[in-house]
Structure formats: C-alpha cells, structure tokens
Design an enzyme around this catalytic site. Structure first.
Site, PDB file in Angstrom:
ATOM      1  N   GLU A 272       0.781  -1.231   0.000  1.00  0.00           N
ATOM      2  CA  GLU A 272       0.000   0.000   0.000  1.00  0.00           C
ATOM      3  C   GLU A 272       0.816   1.286   0.000  1.00  0.00           C
ATOM      4  O   GLU A 272       0.388   2.265   0.617  1.00  0.00           O
ATOM      5  CB  GLU A 272      -0.907  -0.012   1.239  1.00  0.00           C
ATOM      6  CG  GLU A 272      -0.171   0.093   2.599  1.00  0.00           C
ATOM      7  CD  GLU A 272       0.166  -1.237   3.246  1.00  0.00           C
ATOM      8  OE1 GLU A 272       0.262  -2.237   2.513  1.00  0.00           O
ATOM      9  OE2 GLU A 272       0.362  -1.275   4.477  1.00  0.00           O
ATOM     10  N   GLU A 304      -5.695  -2.416  -0.554  1.00  0.00           N
ATOM     11  CA  GLU A 304      -4.559  -1.478  -0.552  1.00  0.00           C
ATOM     12  C   GLU A 304      -5.061  -0.038  -0.428  1.00  0.00           C
ATOM     13  O   GLU A 304      -4.439   0.796   0.234  1.00  0.00           O
ATOM     14  CB  GLU A 304      -3.706  -1.635  -1.815  1.00  0.00           C
ATOM     15  CG  GLU A 304      -3.177  -3.047  -2.089  1.00  0.00           C
ATOM     16  CD  GLU A 304      -2.462  -3.685  -0.916  1.00  0.00           C
ATOM     17  OE1 GLU A 304      -2.037  -2.978   0.007  1.00  0.00           O
ATOM     18  OE2 GLU A 304      -2.338  -4.929  -0.900  1.00  0.00           O
TER      19      GLU A 304
END
Ligand SMILES: [Zn+2]
Length: 847
Positions: A272, A304
């Site tokens: 992420e 994410e």
C-alpha cells in the site's frame, strides 16, 4: 546467497530500542540520492538525515546495511568505528542535527529491499522496493521504525531509457540524453520508512484520472497488451473505491496521485505505498481467469486503498498494532465490495475463502492474539498471516455488529481525524470508539484482540432437547458470543428452513437451550449460520449426516459456506475421511453456482484426495474424482467459467494411466469444445504429468515455446523438480543452492521438489533438510530461510516418527531466528494433521 550479505536476523531492531529512539528524535527529514547506474550488484546511496534531538546524552543510531564510505554528523566527519555493519552511531546534540551518510548497498533477489530483476526475454532490468517490515535501511540510512515518520526528498539516477515512479511525482521531466537521467521527486508528506517506495525500469505507462486524482498503471512492455486489456476494469475499481472510502471516512484522499506498479517477482500480493501501490504481476492476467479471480483482484485493490487512510495517513506506532493496518484493510475491502466493484455482497466468499485459514492458524501451536506483543522486527515478520488479517477482519466485523455500523463508522472517522498524519495504537482506537458506543469495549478487547485461540460451538442433543454449547477447551477461555442458529427439516429430499434464532452464550454459562426453535428436533442445526462470530462450528452427528446427504438443498449460501467450512475442519481434525469429503464436494459442491466457491471446493477435494487420503487406497478417491470431473466437463457450457474450473481441477488429479490427456493439453490440443488451452492450463498439465512419472523431456520445450520468459522458466523449474526420479530430485536440490537464482525461482524449484506420493524418493532428503538449515543459519536471508523451512519440511517421507523426533531436537536447540522456527513448528503440526487424516481415511476405506 545472492543479494548481498544480509544474514538472517542479524539486523533486527527491538521494540525497546525503537521506543528509546523515538523518545529523543522528532521532525525527521531525509534527502536520499541513489545512483542506480553502477552495475548489477550494488548501487550508490547517499542520505542526509535532518532531525530534532531532545537530548545530547543518548546514543542514537541510524540503521543501515551496506558499505559506508563516509559519515558526517553536524559537519564533523566520524571515524570508521562509527559503523558496525548494521548501525551508524551518532553523536547528536540537543536541537537540530544533520547527518550525511554516503556509501553503497546491494540489490536483493528476494523481493525485499531493492529487488533487481533481469527479464530473460530482452535483458531489460527492472528494480523495485519492498521495505515492510524492516528493509528501508538496506537501501538508505534511516531510523527504520514506523513511528519516526519523515518527509522525504528522493532523487534517482537511472539509465536514460528508464521510467521511474515513486510516492510523489517527479518535480520536472528528467533531462534526456547522456548516460544517466536524474529523477527528482517532490517532497513526500510524513511517511514511515516502510512506506517509502519506488520502482524503475523501461516500464510502459497508462494514465487516467478520477476527478482531481491522477491515476496511472505501470508494467513491463512484454505485459503491455494485458495492461491495455485490463486497464478499464482497474481504473473503474480505483475510481469507485476512492468515492466509496472518501464518503465512508468523510475525508478526501490525502495523496497527490494514485499509481499502480506491476512489479516482476514481487514478494507480496500488493503493498500500500501511498501514491505508488505495488502489485504482483500475477494480477495482470496472462491467461483466462474466472470471474472470481477478478473479484479477488478488485478486493486486493480496495484492500490497498483502505490503507491510504488506515496505515498510511494514520500509522501504527509499532508492529504489535499491525492489526490496525491489516485487519481494517481486509475488513473494509469486504465492506467495499458491493459499492466499489461489480461483485456484490462479500461476506459469503469471505466465509468460504478466508475464515477456514483463520481457524486453521488459530489451532496451530503458534496461534497468537490479534494484537500481539512483538519484541523485535524479526518477530514482526510472523505477524503477517491469517490471524492478523483474516481473524482480525472477522472480529472487527463482529464488533461493528455489536456497536452498530453507524457508531462504528463514527468512531473510525474520529480516530482518523484525531491522529491525522501521526501514529496511534490500540488505546487510541478504543478511545475514539468509546465516544460513540457504550458497549463493553474493554471486555471485547480482552476477549477478541488480546486472547489467542478459537472456541468451538456445537449443538448437543439429549433427552432434554438441543442446546448450543461453547466447548470447554482448556487452552481457550470461553468468550461472550452472539450466535445465530439456523435449523432445517426434511420435506421429501429437501432441507427446509425454520425461522432462525439469535442466542447469547454468556460465560460462565457455556450453553443455551434451543427451545426457541420450536417443534420437534430439526434434522440439521447450524450454529453461527451467518458466520458473524469467529468460532469453529461443529455439527452434531445427525446434522452432519443431513449435510452430507442434502447440503445443496439448503437455500442460504452463507449457511452452506459455514457447513462447508465445518466439514473441511473435520477432515483436518481427522473426524471426517478425505474420501467422504471428496464425495460431498462431488455430490453437492459441484452444484454451487458461485464459481469461486466451486473452485475452492474442488481445490479442497483434490487436496483431500492427494494429501489427506490413505496412501494405500487413496488412489481410489483420485480415480473417482477424476472420473466425475470428466463427466461434469461433458455437461459444462463451452467457454464458461465452470468449464474452466472443472478442467483445471481435472488436470490436477488425472491418474497416471491417463497421460495421453495431459500430453494433449501440454501440446495445446483441447479435449473440450469451447475451452481454449492457454499457458496456465498447459503448465498445470505438465506439472501433473511430470509428478506422476510421465515423459516430459520434450514437452517442457513445447510449453516453454508457448510461454517463453520468466514465467515459463519458473514453471519449467517446478515441473522438472517434480519428476519422480532420484536424478531429478538431486538436480533440483543442487539447483537450489547454486547459480544466481532469485527467491522466486528457488520457490518454483521447491514447489516441485516436495510432492505427495513421492515418499520413497523424498526420504533421503530428510537429513539434507536439517543439514541445510544448520548451514544456512546466519548466512542466508530470512526470506529464503522461511521459504525453505516451509516448502521442504519433510511432510512426505517413510520415516515420519524420526522426522517428528528430529524436529523436536532441532526446535529445542533454536539455531535459527524465531520467525523461521515458527514456520517449522507449524509444519510439524501439519505433519500430525496429515498422519491423523490419512489414518481416518484408511479406517473409512475398510468399512
Ligand atoms: Zn494490507
């Protein structure tokens, strides 16, 4: 091992060290300059770290692994003893400090740090970073811990033909011409070191925009066709996801752009990094996939994206609160599914795909709490698993039900606003939620976040009627449960539902009578039928008989998911034979309409037959499975997802006397109308052919011709290692420890080396396994050690007793980092499961 001398565990940072350091240091800023034009093995690295120190009395260090050429602290050059190979000692002064560290560092081939990949097709090089949990300091000198957030000015010097991408956009287009191009990226907002990211190489780029947020997708040129084909769906999910989360959190997306980089040999599914999410290339589909694969990819994207708020904007202080990142992102991706994707409600597939993994992890000797005490960054590696992600998501879902969704969201919004751009922990989250709920949150935290293990709920029937009972497990104290109970009666051959009832089971009382269900005793009772409480559901014997006979007549897909999960648990608990489970899947699982559910059940039936089946008679189950799958294939619609799911399952269990079918598939000849044989199906067929003793010498080349490049190469390594001959096994073992293979290639070799059904061949590798672990200790990277310990643990041998004994001796001596020993403990537990399940199947075979 390739990738430089980062020995296992040698540079772990303890929580105590991190706490001490963040007590002194604040306001951190890094200027990082990396020269990626100095060859294939190392790169130049220069960091200027500016920070405020509250005292001059403390010894402070910067983390760094590499070669140091010079250190300058507040204008004074430090002596060579300031660097011990993993830390740079600093003489800080109270107030503002500036430290300059220059040197070089090594590329990695494990996916961690700065990964270096050369495309075998065209020789092009690609690099990308992955720093979580503790690898930023293998690229630049830094305070490598999550609560010392810093702004970063990153400069990359790269080949002029390359494209570079990072958390922010470059300040100006890099000048072209010359031997190298300089990319200066705009200053980042405050980021923890594990979220700093970049990738570089001759990538192709596709751009779009959602309202004021620029979007871009990066991939290798050899995947450009796939990128173009998939881009509309990817951009659509990104746009809808941003709208969904901004509304949910009542807070705009906080970063300047949103890019996705498909990175070769990426070690996670995705990561992420703010503004620069990295994804595994397997999500840029190179072959036909079912709708469920698209659903899972959308779920990854929204997972994410949730981190942009949970983790990136507000970050955990230390790795013990990883659940604040991962449990939330996993849960929110399920919540986002109906809003941000075309795939509808998400909890039923979560119950099918995710909860069984969480329950399994909870029953291992290594089970731990969701919020887990984490002594150092080596221990932090073990937190990335089903308990924090999946059990965490399940208990958060349960929490939201208890406090009410509106209150839960209000608490989340308050938490994000209060800790904007900062760090937070468990207490901060509870304090935010307490403002909107008077539920007993302390009890919830104690029972669900801090207590390991899983409770079993079952229905007991006796003369007094039926009761829901929370099992007395000495390892897991009872919890307060809210459980929905569904009951069904036979009407003819179909199971017809009664009105479900919601019951509470409140310790110290551990049971609740089921008089509310009314009438005579039902034929099937399913406790926790909505899968909301995180418990293990066990069916009583009458209900289990009804389920095995008639499960597909139960209308409610969530209740079926719970029963399928309970049956799979029973196989692993040696209470239901592998052959009975496989029969149930053939009778009822094949009627599941959701193709993702069908795929999961077929995969489990295959695993039951190949791994949990009695070795002496288990081939009967395999033969029955293969025959039935063939029949389903005849009936499946040409070109449908179901046809593909059945074909993949069949190719994985074709008996050794049917090698002709596999040979045809490897050569691209489809035996099924409407189903085109793609690269993926070819490789699956080749692997099965190789593992069952077929002649694959020429066919490997045929499959490679159809799929040249690194994917083909890894698949060929797997197939060659799977061949059941001493020479093939020896060759694979030698390959594992020689040459310049990346971790991804080594994992491919290991996936072929250890196969069920090859026990005689694998027995001589037991001693080699232990010797290799001993000799790798202290020299190999933890990533390789963990992979090796897991993938080659001697599960399939003729000397199981001595494997167990040797495991115990090995674990007692503790010659490896704890995160690797944990893997071995888990594999030992799986060996016990296999033995018991096989014995259960053998007993059933005699009936
Ligand atoms: Zn995540």
């Amino acid at each position: 091992m390739a990738g430089g001398g980062r020995g296992a565990g040698e540079s772990a940072l303890t929580q105590d060290e991190a706490v001490a350091r963040s007590a002194v240091i604040s306001d951190v800023h890094y200027e990082v300059e990396l020269d990626l034009t100095t060859g294939d093995r190392t790169f130049g690295t220069r960091t200027v770290a500016g920070f405020h120190a509250s005292s001059s009395d403390t010894v402070v260090h910067l983390d760094f692994v590499g070669e140091v050429e010079s250190v300058e602290c507040n204008g004074r050059r430090s002596g060579p003893d300031a660097f011990d190979g993993r830390r740079v000692r600093l003489d800080v002064r109270e107030g503002w400090n500036s430290v300059r560290v220059s040197g070089s560092a090594s590329y990695s081939h494990t996916g961690e740090g700065l990964h270096h990949f050369r495309d075998p097709l065209d020789g092009n090089v690609y690099v990308h970073t992955k720093f979580e949990p503790f690898a930023a300091h293998t690229v630049f000198a830094c305070f490598d811990q999550p609560d010392l957030k810093a702004t970063v000015d990153l400069t990359l010097m790269v080949d002029p033909s390359w494209v570079a991408v990072s958390n922010t956009d470059p300040e100006e287009p890099p000048p072209s011409g010359g031997h190298r191009a300089t990319w200066r990226f705009a200053r980042t907002p405050p980021l923890p070191t594990y979220l700093v990211a970049f990738a570089a190489g001759p990538f192709r780029v596709l751009r779009s925009r959602h309202r004021d947020v620029p979007l871009a997708l990066y991939a290798r040129p050899s995947l450009y066709d796939e990128l173009n084909a998939e881009a509309p769906e990817l951009f659509d999910v990104l746009g809808r996801g941003l709208d969904f989360y901004e509304t949910l959190f009542d807070l705009p997306y906080q970063f300047a752009k949103y890019d996705h980089v498909f990175a070769p040999e990426y070690a996670f599914g995705g990561m992420e990094h703010p503004g620069c999410v990295t994804l595994n290339e397997r999500f840029l589909f190179r072959h036909r996939v079912t709708e469920d694969a698209r659903r899972r990819r959308a779920s990854l994207l929204t997972h994410e994206m949730a981190h942009m708020w949970f983790g990136d904007y507000v970050t955990m202080r230390w790795w013990d609160d990883l659940w604040l990142n991962e449990a939330f992102a996993t849960m929110l991706a399920v919540v986002a599914q109906p809003e941000a994707t075309p795939y509808g409600e998400g909890w039923t597939s979560f119950a099918h795909h995710d909860l069984p993994l969480a329950r399994r992890a909870d029953q291992l000797p290594t089970s731990h709490a969701i919020r887990v005490s984490t002594a150092d960054t080596d221990a932090a590696r073990s937190n990335f698993g089903p308990i924090v992600y999946r059990r965490g998501a399940a208990v958060l879902h349960d929490l939201a039900e208890r406090v009410g969704w509106e209150n839960f969201v209000a608490g989340v919004r308050a938490y994000l606003r209060t800790h904007a751009w900062g760090n937070a922990g468990l207490d901060d989250f509870v304090a935010a939620l307490r403002r909107f709920s008077d539920a007993d949150l302390d009890r919830w935290v104690d029972e669900w976040l801090l207590r390991p293990g899983i409770n079993t709920v079952e229905v007991c029937r006796d003369a007094g009627g039926a009761r829901v009972v929370q099992n007395a497990d000495p390892r897991v104290e009872p919890r307060h449960l809210a459980v929905r109970v569904a009951a069904f009666d036979y009407r003819g051959v179909e199971l017809v539902p009664r009105t479900p009832v919601d019951v509470s089971v409140d310790p110290p009382a551990c049971e609740h009578g089921l008089t509310e269900l009314g009438g005579t005793e039902p034929d099937l009772v399913i406790p926790n039928a909505d899968a909301v409480s995180h418990v293990k559901t066990r069916l009583d014997s009458r209900s289990r008989q009804a389920a095995l006979r008639s499960l597909s007549t139960v209308d409610d897909p969530r209740a079926r998911a719970v029963v399928w999960g309970a049956l799979w648990d029973e196989v692993q608990d040696a209470r239901l034979s592998a052959r009975s489970y496989a029969s149930a899947v053939l009778a009822h699982g094949t009627r599941e309409r959701d193709v993702g559910v069908l795929e999961a059940l077929l995969e489990r039936a295959s695993r039951a037959a190949l791994v949990y089946g009695d070795p002496a008679t288990g081939h009967d189950t395999v033969t029955v499975l293969a025959r039935s799958l063939r029949e389903h294939l005849v009936c499946a619609d040409g070109g449908s997802d179901r046809q593909l799911a059945f074909a993949r399952a069949l190719v994985g269990v074709v008996p050794p006397d049917d090698h002709g079918l596999l040979g045809d598939v490897v050569c691209g000849r489809s035996p099924w109308a409407g189903l085109e044989v793609d690269r993926d199906l070819r490789w699956r067929a080749l692997l099965r052919l190789a593992a069952t003793g077929g002649d694959v010498d020429d066919l490997v080349d045929v499959a490679m011709d159809a799929d040249p490049g690194d994917y083909g190469r890894r698949n060929a390594l797997t197939a060659e290692a799977a061949c059941p001959s001493p020479a093939a096994k020896d060759k694979a073992w030698t390959r594992l420890f020689s040459g310049d293979h990346s971790l991804a290639e080594r994992q491919a070799i290991m996936a072929g080396l250890r196969r069920p059904g090859q026990e005689t061949l694998l027995t001589p590798f037991v001693d080699r396994y232990w010797h290799a672990l001993e000799s790798l200790a202290g020299t190999a990277e933890t990533e390789f050690l963990s992979s090796f310990a897991r993938a080659l643990y001697p599960c399939f041998t003729e000397v199981e007793e001595s494997v167990l004994e040797e495991t115990d001796r090995f674990l007692e001596r503790k010659p490896l980092p704890e995160s690797v020993l944990k893997v071995i403990r888990e594999e030992r537990a799986e060996l016990l499961v296999i033995r018991a399940a096989r014995a259960c199947d053998a007993a059933d075979a005699q009936h």
